[in-house]
Design an enzyme around this catalytic site. Structure first.
Site, mmCIF file in Angstrom:
data_model
loop_
_atom_site.group_PDB
_atom_site.id
_atom_site.type_symbol
_atom_site.label_atom_id
_atom_site.label_comp_id
_atom_site.label_asym_id
_atom_site.label_seq_id
_atom_site.Cartn_x
_atom_site.Cartn_y
_atom_site.Cartn_z
ATOM 1 N N ASP A 35 -18.001 4.180 -7.387
ATOM 2 C CA ASP A 35 -16.932 4.677 -6.524
ATOM 3 C C ASP A 35 -16.915 6.203 -6.621
ATOM 4 O O ASP A 35 -16.500 6.763 -7.640
ATOM 5 C CB ASP A 35 -15.588 4.097 -6.954
ATOM 6 C CG ASP A 35 -14.458 4.437 -5.985
ATOM 7 O OD1 ASP A 35 -14.673 5.292 -5.100
ATOM 8 O OD2 ASP A 35 -13.371 3.850 -6.108
ATOM 9 N N SER A 54 -6.574 1.256 -4.414
ATOM 10 C CA SER A 54 -6.661 2.671 -4.099
ATOM 11 C C SER A 54 -5.265 3.303 -4.225
ATOM 12 O O SER A 54 -4.682 3.273 -5.299
ATOM 13 C CB SER A 54 -7.263 2.869 -2.711
ATOM 14 O OG SER A 54 -7.625 4.204 -2.497
ATOM 15 N N TYR A 69 0.844 -1.208 0.000
ATOM 16 C CA TYR A 69 0.000 0.000 0.000
ATOM 17 C C TYR A 69 0.874 1.251 0.000
ATOM 18 O O TYR A 69 0.903 1.994 -0.949
ATOM 19 C CB TYR A 69 -0.954 -0.022 1.198
ATOM 20 C CG TYR A 69 -1.969 1.085 1.131
ATOM 21 C CD1 TYR A 69 -3.103 0.952 0.322
ATOM 22 C CD2 TYR A 69 -1.813 2.267 1.838
ATOM 23 C CE1 TYR A 69 -4.042 1.974 0.231
ATOM 24 C CE2 TYR A 69 -2.752 3.289 1.760
ATOM 25 C CZ TYR A 69 -3.859 3.142 0.953
ATOM 26 O OH TYR A 69 -4.777 4.153 0.865
ATOM 27 N N HIS A 83 -16.204 2.413 -3.262
ATOM 28 C CA HIS A 83 -14.747 2.322 -3.231
ATOM 29 C C HIS A 83 -14.275 0.939 -2.784
ATOM 30 O O HIS A 83 -13.137 0.561 -3.058
ATOM 31 C CB HIS A 83 -14.174 3.398 -2.308
ATOM 32 C CG HIS A 83 -12.690 3.542 -2.414
ATOM 33 N ND1 HIS A 83 -12.052 3.776 -3.611
ATOM 34 C CD2 HIS A 83 -11.700 3.461 -1.478
ATOM 35 C CE1 HIS A 83 -10.741 3.853 -3.409
ATOM 36 N NE2 HIS A 83 -10.507 3.663 -2.132
#
Length: 691
Positions: free
Chosen positions: A631, A547, A466, A663
């Site tokens: 989203d 994301s 991430y 999302h």
């Protein structure tokens, strides 16, 4: 790529041409990945895991009941329900259903998804229920009666928006929503804080505070702790800077700022002000947790009780108050530790001091919470700090299903094991190890490897990352990963790269703005270390992220394509020159930089995957992009445009977009199971090609 973007039309979320393009790409992906019998088997396994009745139903205490939201095969959209502690202790608790979202969706013809609730204490009869259309961040608000189990006619009702709302008392709420021009930020969040009285038009709600047009958001809330009733306003300047104000009892008086650094976190419990530092302050280092007597602080005193001081290997993970105690969560090399902190007798309640462990002003007693195995994650799931010292916490690891415990802070007895998640994949022959890779600038980067204990050589490996927004990658049990990947002989790797919070604020700040490349260098270093240790090879190494992690995937695809055999990006950011113009994107300028700033634009173009795609040069590994039409946080145009540009240049890419899902990419277990089957079929077929 030229400055002119030929694919802007794909940013038209629900435009006919854009959706026709989406349907064509979806059909290609479905045809490519779902045709084999193995796909249906995997999809069914994922559904079994997600719907398993043995999952822990995590709860929130509100008065005498424990509340839970639950989805399974028979309740696709879910049930809001509650039970008692006595029932919860049993293997099969009796639940009182409060709201059936499947029935509501059917009656109203809307694809409602649960977005949470606000229940009014201390009676716990009235609730503000938040409902999302198909998983979007924007929601509608309706008042609900927990005795009649019906929506309140002429109760508090708010139309769809990214609303902030909370109770003051039975007849008043704090509200921030779309009041028209100027009331919402560029990111789509409320800038106005209003007091709204029952029975009056929403438009007439009293304006108490208004943020600046450049702010991210503003919100108000009521602290209903008996004996400490007060109201606060929070101004979010940008993602990492904020101000907290105490509203004075004299409504005409200006809000009183809690004078802590803008980049610090501040919260109030009874008489205590607790502050988490992001930068050095009052002689204390970044990443510290400090406590102050609130009244003394407001009077100008700055003598802090130091509750936590970080070191180079240990960081604050969080803290939770019970009525009289504080549970401190830390991580040492990304593994959890927990302590119970108790102020001197009477200090937490403000009821007077006395003798005892650390008695007297500033004395705190510390005791470890035992039972945390190495390479595991523990977190507090619930407390009721206004009422008592009960707490719930869970412990899990990569191969250790979650266990939920209940304890009473200050009680000498051991905490009670309430619930145990089932073991949904076979862990025999699997092991967890932690290694450290060396990044380009010499930084030591932690990562976990989960896989066969005695693999004779390199094998298929999935690396997850991430690297942003202070989000830490920690050990946790995933039955989906276990069944879809580990059970088939794959190795799973989680990297704790910079940009996260694995080692505190400095770890995050090291990858902010123009230094974003540090996160990408860290991830590439982990990939190379996996190959050097003979755990995998580039052709057998797949990577996945969502994301901001989807941005990481795009960066890896365009920066270091030779390191990987396949890439999966969920709901990704990919156009870093337009992200601030799309939906909530402006809120992330503090993380990445401002594309409209001459100082920031060059580095944003360098890290923008959409702008770094090349027709020539090293071949790109195959990419799977997943997004959602609904989203409203990360615009689906990012993934759409990336797929279109890659197709134009002849690079291997598959694309799938759910029309709903928000999302999260999915609102129910059916959609989630389908997504997971797509991902793991794509990865397994490309990392283990048939000879």
């Amino acid at each position: 790529m030229s400055d002119e973007d030929p694919y802007l039309w794909l940013e038209d979320v629900s435009g006919d041409a854009a959706l026709a393009w989406v349907r064509e790409r979806n059909a290609e992906t479905v045809d490519e990945l779902t045709g084999s019998p193995g796909f249906k088997v995997l999809e069914q396994e994922m559904r079994e895991v997600l719907d398993d009745d043995g999952r822990i139903p995590y709860t929130v205490r509100r008065g005498g009941h424990l509340y839970n939201f639950w989805q399974d095969a028979d309740h696709v959209r879910g049930l809001w329900r509650r039970t008692t502690l006595e029932e919860y202790r049993t293997d099969r608790p009796a639940w009182e259903v409060l709201l059936d979202l499947d029935a509501l969706a059917g009656a109203e013809g809307e694809k409602w998804a649960w977005a949470g609730s606000r229940v009014l204490a201390p009676e716990h009869r009235h609730a503000l229920v938040l409902l999302s259309r198909d998983g979007a961040d924007a929601c509608v608000v309706r008042e609900f009666d927990l005795e009649t189990l019906e929506f309140v006619e002429d109760g508090f009702t708010v139309a769809e928006a990214k609303t902030r709302i909370g109770w003051i008392d039975h007849d008043r709420v704090w509200i921030g929503t779309d009041f028209g021009a100027g009331s919402m930020s560029a990111s789509g969040y409320p800038l106005q804080v209003r007091r709204w009285r029952r029975g009056t038009p929403l438009a007439d709600a009293e304006l108490v505070y208004e943020g600046r047009p450049t702010d991210l958001s503003a919100s108000g809330w009521h602290d209903d702790t008996p004996g400490f009733e007060r109201d606060f306003v929070h101004r979010q300047i940008d993602f990492w800077n904020q101000e907290l104000f105490l509203l004075q009892e004299d409504a005409a008086g200006p809000p009183l700022k809690i004078d802590v650094p803008d980049d610090a976190g501040a919260s109030v419990h009874r008489r205590w002000l607790t502050v988490t530092t992001k930068s050095p302050w009052l002689g204390h280092g970044a990443g510290s947790l400090l406590a102050f007597d609130l009244d003394a602080f407001l009077a100008g005193e700055r003598e802090a009780e130091v509750l936590f001081t970080p070191d180079e290997r240990t960081a604050l993970a969080g803290y939770s108050w019970t009525r009289n105690h504080l549970i401190l969560s830390t991580r040492a090399d990304v593994s959890s530790r927990m302590e119970l902190l108790t102020p001197a007798t009477g200090e937490a309640t403000g009821e007077g001091a006395g003798e005892g462990d650390g008695a007297g002003r500033g004395g705190w007693h510390r005791a470890p919470l035992p039972g945390l195995p190495p390479l595991s994650t523990a977190s507090v799931t619930d407390t009721d700090p206004d009422v008592g010292d009960e707490y719930f916490h869970q412990v899990s690891g990569f191969l250790q299903p979650s266990t939920l415990y209940r304890g009473t802070a200050g009680d000498e007895g051991e905490s009670e094991s309430l619930k145990q998640s089932p073991a949904l994949f076979d862990t025999a022959g699997l092991a967890v190890r932690q290694y450290f890779a060396t990044s380009a600038d010499g930084t030591r980067v932690p990562y976990f490897v989960v896989g066969p204990e005695d693999r004779p050589g390199p094998g298929p490996t999935l690396l997850y990352g991430y690297g942003g927004f202070e989000i830490s990658m920690v050990p946790q049990y995933s039955a989906v990963t276990g069944r879809a990947w580990l059970a088939r002989g794959g190795t799973y790797v989680v990297a704790g790269i910079r940009g996260g919070h694995e080692y505190g604020p400095a770890w995050h700040k090291a990858a902010l703005g123009a230094n974003r490349v540090r996160a990408y260098e860290d991830f590439a270093a982990v990939a190379r270390d996996l190959t050097a240790r003979d755990i995998t090879t580039p052709a057998q190494l797949g990577i996945e992220g969502g994301s901001n992690g989807g941005l990481l995937m795009g960066a890896m695809l365009t920066r270091d394509p030779e390191l990987f055999g396949a890439v999966v990006a969920h709901v990704p950011l990919l156009d870093m020159l337009r992200f601030h113009k799309l939906l909530a994107g402006a809120s992330w300028i503090a993380e990445y930089g401002d594309p409209d700033s001459p100082a920031d634009r060059p580095h944003l173009e360098r890290i923008s995957p959409y702008h770094q795609i090349r027709a020539d040069g090293p071949a790109y590994p195959p990419l799977l992009l997943l997004t959602s039409t609904r989203d409203d946080r990360v615009h689906p145009g990012h993934a759409r445009k990336m797929a279109a540009r890659l197709r134009e240049y002849g690079h291997p890419v598959l694309f799938h977009e759910h029309l709903g899902g928000g999302h999260a990419g999915a609102t129910d277990h059916r959609q989630t199971a389908f997504n997971e089957a797509l991902v793991h079929t794509f990865l397994w077929e490309r990392l283990t090609p048939q000879k």
